[in-house]
Scaffold this active site. Structure first.
Site, PDB file in Angstrom:
ATOM      1  N   LYS A  53       0.860  -1.180   0.000  1.00 63.10           N
ATOM      2  CA  LYS A  53       0.000   0.000   0.000  1.00 63.10           C
ATOM      3  C   LYS A  53       0.890   1.220   0.000  1.00 63.10           C
ATOM      4  CE  LYS A  53      -3.928   2.121   0.300  1.00 63.10           C
ATOM      5  NZ  LYS A  53      -3.481   2.818  -0.933  1.00 63.10           N
TER       6      LYS A  53
ATOM      7  N   GLN B 204       7.257   3.768   3.940  1.00 62.83           N
ATOM      8  CA  GLN B 204       5.853   3.336   3.982  1.00 62.83           C
ATOM      9  C   GLN B 204       5.673   2.047   4.797  1.00 62.83           C
ATOM     10  OE1 GLN B 204       3.928   5.494   1.626  1.00 62.83           O
ATOM     11  NE2 GLN B 204       2.236   4.949   2.953  1.00 62.83           N
TER      12      GLN B 204
ATOM     13  N   LYS C 129       5.480   3.256   8.429  1.00 59.55           N
ATOM     14  CA  LYS C 129       4.292   4.112   8.579  1.00 59.55           C
ATOM     15  C   LYS C 129       3.027   3.254   8.619  1.00 59.55           C
ATOM     16  CE  LYS C 129       4.054   7.493   5.602  1.00 59.55           C
ATOM     17  NZ  LYS C 129       3.726   8.399   4.473  1.00 59.55           N
TER      18      LYS C 129
ATOM     19  N   LYS D 294       5.391   1.761  -3.117  1.00 58.52           N
ATOM     20  CA  LYS D 294       5.311   3.126  -3.657  1.00 58.52           C
ATOM     21  C   LYS D 294       5.564   3.070  -5.148  1.00 58.52           C
ATOM     22  CE  LYS D 294       4.767   7.408  -2.227  1.00 58.52           C
ATOM     23  NZ  LYS D 294       4.056   7.920  -1.029  1.00 58.52           N
TER      24      LYS D 294
ATOM     25  N   GLY E 280      -2.806   8.343  -4.085  1.00 59.57           N
ATOM     26  CA  GLY E 280      -2.217   9.614  -4.495  1.00 59.57           C
ATOM     27  C   GLY E 280      -0.923   9.931  -3.760  1.00 59.57           C
ATOM     28  N   ASP E 281      -0.200  10.896  -4.267  1.00 58.23           N
ATOM     29  CA  ASP E 281       0.984  11.489  -3.636  1.00 58.23           C
ATOM     30  C   ASP E 281       1.224  12.779  -4.425  1.00 58.23           C
ATOM     31  OD1 ASP E 281       3.261  10.735  -1.571  1.00 58.23           O
ATOM     32  OD2 ASP E 281       4.312  11.603  -3.269  1.00 58.23           O
TER      33      ASP E 281
ATOM     34  N   THR F  22      -4.737  13.391   5.468  1.00 57.48           N
ATOM     35  CA  THR F  22      -3.326  13.538   5.834  1.00 57.48           C
ATOM     36  C   THR F  22      -3.123  14.819   6.643  1.00 57.48           C
ATOM     37  OG1 THR F  22      -2.791  12.404   3.776  1.00 57.48           O
ATOM     38  CG2 THR F  22      -0.963  13.430   4.946  1.00 57.48           C
TER      39      THR F  22
ATOM     40  N   ASN G  41      -2.296  19.084  -1.351  1.00 54.14           N
ATOM     41  CA  ASN G  41      -3.306  18.391  -0.554  1.00 54.14           C
ATOM     42  C   ASN G  41      -2.997  18.417   0.941  1.00 54.14           C
ATOM     43  OD1 ASN G  41      -3.912  15.445   0.738  1.00 54.14           O
ATOM     44  ND2 ASN G  41      -5.641  16.200  -0.445  1.00 54.14           N
TER      45      ASN G  41
ATOM     46  N   SER H 189      -6.860   5.619   3.793  1.00 55.05           N
ATOM     47  CA  SER H 189      -6.901   4.761   2.605  1.00 55.05           C
ATOM     48  C   SER H 189      -7.280   3.330   3.002  1.00 55.05           C
ATOM     49  CB  SER H 189      -5.536   4.727   1.918  1.00 55.05           C
ATOM     50  OG  SER H 189      -5.351   5.849   1.098  1.00 55.05           O
TER      51      SER H 189
HETATM   52  P1  NDP Z   1       0.631  17.892  -3.861  1.00 59.96           P
HETATM   53  O1  NDP Z   1       1.103  17.565  -5.220  1.00 59.96           O
HETATM   54  O2  NDP Z   1      -0.813  18.096  -3.614  1.00 59.96           O
HETATM   55  O3  NDP Z   1       1.388  19.196  -3.318  1.00 59.96           O
HETATM   56  C1  NDP Z   1       2.776  19.251  -3.233  1.00 59.96           C
HETATM   57  C2  NDP Z   1       3.185  20.637  -2.773  1.00 59.96           C
HETATM   58  O4  NDP Z   1       4.576  20.650  -2.518  1.00 59.96           O
HETATM   59  C3  NDP Z   1       2.948  21.691  -3.823  1.00 59.96           C
HETATM   60  O5  NDP Z   1       2.710  22.919  -3.199  1.00 59.96           O
HETATM   61  C4  NDP Z   1       4.280  21.699  -4.577  1.00 59.96           C
HETATM   62  O6  NDP Z   1       4.545  22.920  -5.254  1.00 59.96           O
HETATM   63  C5  NDP Z   1       5.258  21.496  -3.453  1.00 59.96           C
HETATM   64  N1  NDP Z   1       6.441  20.814  -3.978  1.00 59.96           N
HETATM   65  C6  NDP Z   1       6.495  19.597  -4.551  1.00 59.96           C
HETATM   66  N2  NDP Z   1       7.730  19.285  -4.952  1.00 59.96           N
HETATM   67  C7  NDP Z   1       8.478  20.339  -4.616  1.00 59.96           C
HETATM   68  C8  NDP Z   1       9.849  20.620  -4.734  1.00 59.96           C
HETATM   69  N3  NDP Z   1      10.705  19.742  -5.307  1.00 59.96           N
HETATM   70  N4  NDP Z   1      10.281  21.813  -4.254  1.00 59.96           N
HETATM   71  C9  NDP Z   1       9.415  22.697  -3.673  1.00 59.96           C
HETATM   72  N5  NDP Z   1       8.105  22.474  -3.529  1.00 59.96           N
HETATM   73  C10 NDP Z   1       7.646  21.316  -3.984  1.00 59.96           C
HETATM   74  O7  NDP Z   1       1.219  16.745  -2.926  1.00 59.96           O
HETATM   75  P2  NDP Z   1       0.755  16.314  -1.446  1.00 59.96           P
HETATM   76  O8  NDP Z   1       0.297  17.490  -0.690  1.00 59.96           O
HETATM   77  O9  NDP Z   1      -0.109  15.136  -1.586  1.00 59.96           O
HETATM   78  O10 NDP Z   1       2.139  15.779  -0.857  1.00 59.96           O
HETATM   79  C11 NDP Z   1       3.031  16.617  -0.099  1.00 59.96           C
HETATM   80  C12 NDP Z   1       3.961  15.753   0.720  1.00 59.96           C
HETATM   81  O11 NDP Z   1       3.182  14.959   1.630  1.00 59.96           O
HETATM   82  C13 NDP Z   1       4.813  14.745  -0.060  1.00 59.96           C
HETATM   83  O12 NDP Z   1       6.044  14.572   0.620  1.00 59.96           O
HETATM   84  C14 NDP Z   1       4.006  13.459   0.034  1.00 59.96           C
HETATM   85  O13 NDP Z   1       4.814  12.322  -0.135  1.00 59.96           O
HETATM   86  C15 NDP Z   1       3.496  13.580   1.462  1.00 59.96           C
HETATM   87  N6  NDP Z   1       2.318  12.786   1.809  1.00 59.96           N
HETATM   88  C16 NDP Z   1       1.165  12.881   1.095  1.00 59.96           C
HETATM   89  C17 NDP Z   1       0.061  12.149   1.474  1.00 59.96           C
HETATM   90  C18 NDP Z   1      -1.245  12.272   0.779  1.00 59.96           C
HETATM   91  O14 NDP Z   1      -2.199  11.653   1.228  1.00 59.96           O
HETATM   92  N7  NDP Z   1      -1.376  13.055  -0.269  1.00 59.96           N
HETATM   93  C19 NDP Z   1       0.126  11.212   2.603  1.00 59.96           C
HETATM   94  C20 NDP Z   1       1.358  11.254   3.334  1.00 59.96           C
HETATM   95  C21 NDP Z   1       2.410  12.006   2.924  1.00 59.96           C
HETATM   96  P3  NDP Z   1       4.317  22.979  -6.843  1.00 59.96           P
HETATM   97  O15 NDP Z   1       2.833  22.879  -7.031  1.00 59.96           O
HETATM   98  O16 NDP Z   1       4.898  24.270  -7.262  1.00 59.96           O
HETATM   99  O17 NDP Z   1       5.049  21.788  -7.407  1.00 59.96           O
HETATM  100  O1  2IT Z   2       2.968   8.883   1.625  1.00 60.63           O
HETATM  101  C1  2IT Z   2       1.831   8.419   1.826  1.00 60.63           C
HETATM  102  O2  2IT Z   2       1.542   7.833   2.871  1.00 60.63           O
HETATM  103  C2  2IT Z   2       0.823   8.602   0.776  1.00 60.63           C
HETATM  104  N1  2IT Z   2       1.107   9.236  -0.239  1.00 60.63           N
HETATM  105  C3  2IT Z   2      -0.544   8.006   0.935  1.00 60.63           C
HETATM  106  C4  2IT Z   2      -0.544   6.554   0.570  1.00 60.63           C
HETATM  107  C5  2IT Z   2      -1.892   5.893   0.513  1.00 60.63           C
HETATM  108  O3  2IT Z   2      -1.908   4.715   0.153  1.00 60.63           O
HETATM  109  O4  2IT Z   2      -2.922   6.505   0.831  1.00 60.63           O
END
Ligand code: NDP
Ligand code: 2IT
Length: 444
Positions: free
Chosen positions: A90, A111, A114, A126, A165-166, A209, A240, A376
């Site tokens: 997952k 992961q 986690k 992943k 998603g990620d 998240t 997100n 999830s």
């Molecule tokens: P999104 O794509 O929704 O948002 C990512 C954000 O981070 C955007 O504002 C983006 O800016 C910025 N960003 C991404 N890459 C870079 C970079 N190289 N340098 C600077 N800014 C950057 O992703 P999420 O919010 O889903 O994910 C954010 C983090 O949280 C990640 O590390 C992800 O692995 C982690 N995560 C996400 C989960 C989820 O459920 N979505 C669960 C657990 C962890 P821009 O739009 O300009 O690229």
């Molecule tokens: O980093 C993470 O935990 C995620 N992007 C969410 C993974 C998931 O299966 O919901």
């Protein structure tokens, strides 16, 4: 040489071009030292650390698609199935030009622990691609997602591997991928999470998240004599995780004064307007300059700088290695009391060490952002029983899970004489269950 050092050395020699993977493994194994030393003979005989750090399997594939001009484009797709000792693989799918095998492996490795911490039956995996959804039309995104899933569909399934998603993968991408999976395999199953509510998604998964991050942060503060009310918070990112972390922080009576994206950041001393941020990021898919243009109280700055703003609590929610030693020094100098990671591995090892040495409460991502994958898993449960739970039901389960995670890591840290070291606590608590399951299941 100690078992941990031997394994670390071998991993670096064997996977030389994967610095993020080395970093993630180093953090985990360093804090597992006392557990490993207490069980060294068994773990060595079982080659437990070698097995834990070598993925079960990894797929790398070509993803050809046609852009709006009729030009064929080629990206690389990945899925790393890391460890399924406690449940089906997952983990999310990252779509970002920086994606390579080392990044997917670091995320898959994190992961494992986690997912174990959630207390739910999910293993670690992943995937993703170096495709950049930014600036692409909906048709181009669909073309990519369909081609990506054409190959990925061979390796996944509701009981084997369930992506989500990620970065760069949100509801739109999951929708296109789900459609293609269904068309190819002909089955309607919960093979992806983060689905739309109309076709098997779970209420509260979008928020999970960010909300979960705040539930855990609040519990950590409470157990250390603080609370969220009245606190000034710096958030990085504006995707997100950042959006719903900001929303929940405000609901708890705190004030979030910054957000950022890959080109710049916003300081908004009156507090980030979440509805405006959602409009800019979720609807228009625009830059933060548009937020600043529509909000008189906001200042826009190019480049990075969020951590230079005075705050009580810092929530890095963008990406890996975005909070460096100099940022940690600025946070400490400004009186920050807590850092909780919404992103995966946003804080460098040196910065983490500095924060902990200076008594800043530090919640690592594998615990603090586990609310997304936990919800999830709740989506998987709902799909299996072909029912949907209410928002309140899911949200209250999420809250319980996050509070429980905090106490598990707090207890694990105390058991090994590392009270208050939540990095060690998370790694130990996450590891114990996986190690027990691996040993019980034999050499497979
Ligand atoms: P999104 O794509 O929704 O948002 C990512 C954000 O981070 C955007 O504002 C983006 O800016 C910025 N960003 C991404 N890459 C870079 C970079 N190289 N340098 C600077 N800014 C950057 O992703 P999420 O919010 O889903 O994910 C954010 C983090 O949280 C990640 O590390 C992800 O692995 C982690 N995560 C996400 C989960 C989820 O459920 N979505 C669960 C657990 C962890 P821009 O739009 O300009 O690229
Ligand atoms: O980093 C993470 O935990 C995620 N992007 C969410 C993974 C998931 O299966 O919901």
């Amino acid at each position: 040489m100690s078992y941990v050092d031997e394994v670390l050395e071998r991993i670096i020699a064997k996977n030389p071009a994967e610095p993020e993977f080395h970093q993630a493994v180093k953090e985990v194994l360093e804090s597992l030292r006392p557990v490993i030393e207490a069980n060294e003979e068994t773990y060595r005989r079982e080659a437990l650390l070698e097995r834990l750090t070598e993925p079960d399997r990894q797929f790398k594939f070509r993803v050809p698609w046609v852009d709006d001009k009729g030009q064929v484009q080629v990206n690389t797709g990945y899925r790393v199935q890391f460890n399924n000792s406690i449940g089906p693989y997952k983990g999310g799918l990252r779509l970002h030009p920086s994606v390579n095998l080392g990044i997917i492996k670091f995320l898959g490795f994190e992961q494992i622990f986690k997912n174990s911490l959630t207390g739910l039956p999910i293993g670690g995996g992943k995937g993703g691609s170096d495709f950049d959804p930014k600036g692409k039309s909906d048709r181009e995104v669909m073309a990519f997602c369909q081609s990506f899933m054409t190959e990925l569909s061979k390796y996944i399934g509701a009981d084997t591997d369930v992506p989500a998603g990620d970065i760069g993968t949100g509801a739109r991408e999951i929708g296109y991928m789900f459609g293609q999976f269904k068309k190819i395999r002909g089955t309607y199953e919960g093979v992806l999470t983060g689905k739309g509510l109309a076709y098997g998604g779970s209420l509260a998964r979008t928020e999970a998240t960010g909300y979960g991050l705040l539930y855990l942060t609040e519990e950590m503060l409470k157990c250390n004599g603080h609370d969220m009310k009245g606190k000034v918070v710096c958030v990085s990112g504006s995707g997100n995780v950042a959006i719903y972390a900001t929303q929940k922080a405000h609901q708890m009576g705190a004030k979030v004064v910054t957000v950022s994206d890959s080109t710049g950041w916003v300081y908004d001393p009156e507090g980030i307007d979440v509805e405006l941020l959602k409009e800019v990021k979720e609807v228009k898919r625009a830059r933060l300059t548009e937020y600043a243009a529509a909000r008189p109280s906001a200042e826009y700055h190019e480049g990075r700088g969020v951590w230079s703003v005075k705050c009580d609590i810092a929530l890095p929610c963008a990406t890996q290695n975005e909070l460096f030693l100099e940022d940690a020094k600025a946070l400490v100098a400004n009186g920050c009391i807590a850092v909780a990671e919404g992103a995966n591995m946003p804080t460098t090892l040196e910065a983490t060490e500095y924060l902990q040495q200076n008594k800043v409460l530090f919640a690592p991502g594998k615990a603090a952002n586990a609310g997304g994958v936990a919800t999830s898993a709740l989506e998987m449960s709902q799909n299996s029983e072909r029912l949907s739970w209410t928002f309140e039901e899911v949200d209250s389960k999420l809250q319980g899970i996050m509070v429980n995670i905090f106490h598990n890591l707090d207890d694990a840290a105390k058991r090994y004489g590392k009270e208050g070291d939540y990095v060690a606590g998370a790694n130990i608590a996450g590891f114990e269950k996986v190690a027990e399951a691996m040993i019980a299941q034999g050499v497979v």
